[in-house]
Design a protein around this motif. Structure first.
Motif, PDB file in Angstrom:
ATOM      1  N   PRO A  48       5.472   7.963  10.973  1.00  0.00           N
ATOM      2  CA  PRO A  48       5.347   8.254  10.015  1.00  0.00           C
ATOM      3  C   PRO A  48       3.828   7.287  10.252  1.00  0.00           C
ATOM      4  N   SER A  49       3.233   8.362   9.888  1.00  0.00           N
ATOM      5  CA  SER A  49       1.450   8.140   9.797  1.00  0.00           C
ATOM      6  C   SER A  49       0.822   8.693   8.554  1.00  0.00           C
ATOM      7  N   GLY A  50      -0.303   7.702   8.446  1.00  0.00           N
ATOM      8  CA  GLY A  50      -1.524   8.623   7.325  1.00  0.00           C
ATOM      9  C   GLY A  50      -2.402   7.819   7.689  1.00  0.00           C
ATOM     10  N   LEU A  51      -3.384   8.635   6.840  1.00  0.00           N
ATOM     11  CA  LEU A  51      -4.513   7.845   6.604  1.00  0.00           C
ATOM     12  C   LEU A  51      -5.553   7.362   5.497  1.00  0.00           C
ATOM     13  N   VAL A  91      14.297  -0.605  12.024  1.00  0.00           N
ATOM     14  CA  VAL A  91      12.752  -1.291  12.514  1.00  0.00           C
ATOM     15  C   VAL A  91      12.057   0.067  11.332  1.00  0.00           C
ATOM     16  N   MET A  92      10.829  -0.504  10.839  1.00  0.00           N
ATOM     17  CA  MET A  92      10.180   1.295  10.662  1.00  0.00           C
ATOM     18  C   MET A  92       8.107   0.740  11.302  1.00  0.00           C
ATOM     19  N   PHE A  93       8.101   1.786  11.710  1.00  0.00           N
ATOM     20  CA  PHE A  93       6.900   1.622  12.149  1.00  0.00           C
ATOM     21  C   PHE A  93       5.813   3.392  11.333  1.00  0.00           C
ATOM     22  N   VAL A  94       4.681   2.313  11.054  1.00  0.00           N
ATOM     23  CA  VAL A  94       4.097   3.426  10.606  1.00  0.00           C
ATOM     24  C   VAL A  94       2.215   2.781  10.495  1.00  0.00           C
ATOM     25  N   PHE A  97       0.561  -0.983  -0.144  1.00  0.00           N
ATOM     26  CA  PHE A  97      -0.343  -0.283  -0.193  1.00  0.00           C
ATOM     27  C   PHE A  97       0.904   0.934  -0.097  1.00  0.00           C
ATOM     28  N   THR A  98       0.537   2.779  -0.630  1.00  0.00           N
ATOM     29  CA  THR A  98       1.162   3.447  -0.334  1.00  0.00           C
ATOM     30  C   THR A  98      -0.449   4.432   0.626  1.00  0.00           C
ATOM     31  N   LEU A  99       0.972   5.581   1.202  1.00  0.00           N
ATOM     32  CA  LEU A  99       0.208   6.207   2.134  1.00  0.00           C
ATOM     33  C   LEU A  99       0.454   7.677   1.807  1.00  0.00           C
ATOM     34  N   THR A 100       0.020   8.526   2.284  1.00  0.00           N
ATOM     35  CA  THR A 100       0.879   9.800   2.237  1.00  0.00           C
ATOM     36  C   THR A 100       0.754  10.283   3.687  1.00  0.00           C
ATOM     37  N   ARG A 101       1.762  10.546   4.260  1.00  0.00           N
ATOM     38  CA  ARG A 101       2.868  10.505   5.507  1.00  0.00           C
ATOM     39  C   ARG A 101       2.208  11.948   6.207  1.00  0.00           C
ATOM     40  N   PHE A 102       1.407  12.340   7.292  1.00  0.00           N
ATOM     41  CA  PHE A 102       0.681  13.232   7.596  1.00  0.00           C
ATOM     42  C   PHE A 102       2.365  14.686   7.977  1.00  0.00           C
ATOM     43  N   ASP A 103       3.387  13.900   8.607  1.00  0.00           N
ATOM     44  CA  ASP A 103       4.564  14.794   8.636  1.00  0.00           C
ATOM     45  C   ASP A 103       5.036  15.320   7.772  1.00  0.00           C
TER      46      ASP A 103
END
Length: 170
Positions: A119-122, A93-96, A41-47
């Motif tokens: 990193p987080s997104g919707l 280690v990557m967290f999302v 999946f691809t996500l646009t990051r909030f940051d």
């Protein structure tokens, strides 16, 4: 009051059914043994860090946490997720975080309130939720270096659980 034949009948049922029960357990273990490739999946990051694409992180373990601002349990686990993220960031280690069934404003407020810096997104279209088969929140997926799901946790994760599962991935 049990008669001797009732006890023997129960013992016979156990003897006959035990192989079936054990075979069922073995099949479940094999299905849950990390053989499933994590849906990309691809996500646009909030940051503002651009996009996050899961497949770009092959070679590193990835923790995907699905959350929502309205999810009380998500708030309970947030501190442990952030703490372990900070501790393991140097170990590649990557967290999302993936916000589900939420608005951008409320998801951003949730992250700020809980001090989440990974990193987080919707999930704007609901396609990630669908691809991962989510029903309820929170869910945390552990992905190995090859992109396979090794463990799925429904409900709040703890620091101990995160470290236990990460030890298997490192």
């Amino acid at each position: 009051m049990h008669h001797w034949w009732q006890n023997r009948f129960l013992a016979l049922i156990l003897v006959l059914c035990l192989p079936l029960i054990l075979a069922g357990c073995q099949e479940e273990e094999e299905r849950g043994a990390g053989k499933s490739l994590a849906p990309d999946f691809t996500l646009t990051r909030f940051d503002g860090g651009g996009g996050f694409r899961l497949s770009d992180h092959r070679g590193s373990p990835v923790i995907i946490n699905f959350y929502a601002s309205w999810c009380t349990t998500c708030g309970i686990e947030a501190n442990d997720l952030e703490k372990v993220y900070q501790e393991y960031a140097a170990r590649q280690v990557m967290f999302v975080g993936v916000g589900i069934d939420d608005t951008e404003t409320k998801a951003r407020q949730f992250l700020a309130k809980n001090g989440i810096t990974y990193p987080s997104g919707l999930d704007l279209t609901g396609s990630i939720k669908q691809d991962y088969g989510l029903h309820g929140l929170p869910y945390t997926f552990f992905i190995d270096r090859e992109g396979f799901i090794t463990y799925v946790h429904a409900g709040a994760v703890t620091e101990a659980l995160l470290k236990y599962e990460l030890a298997k991935l490192l």
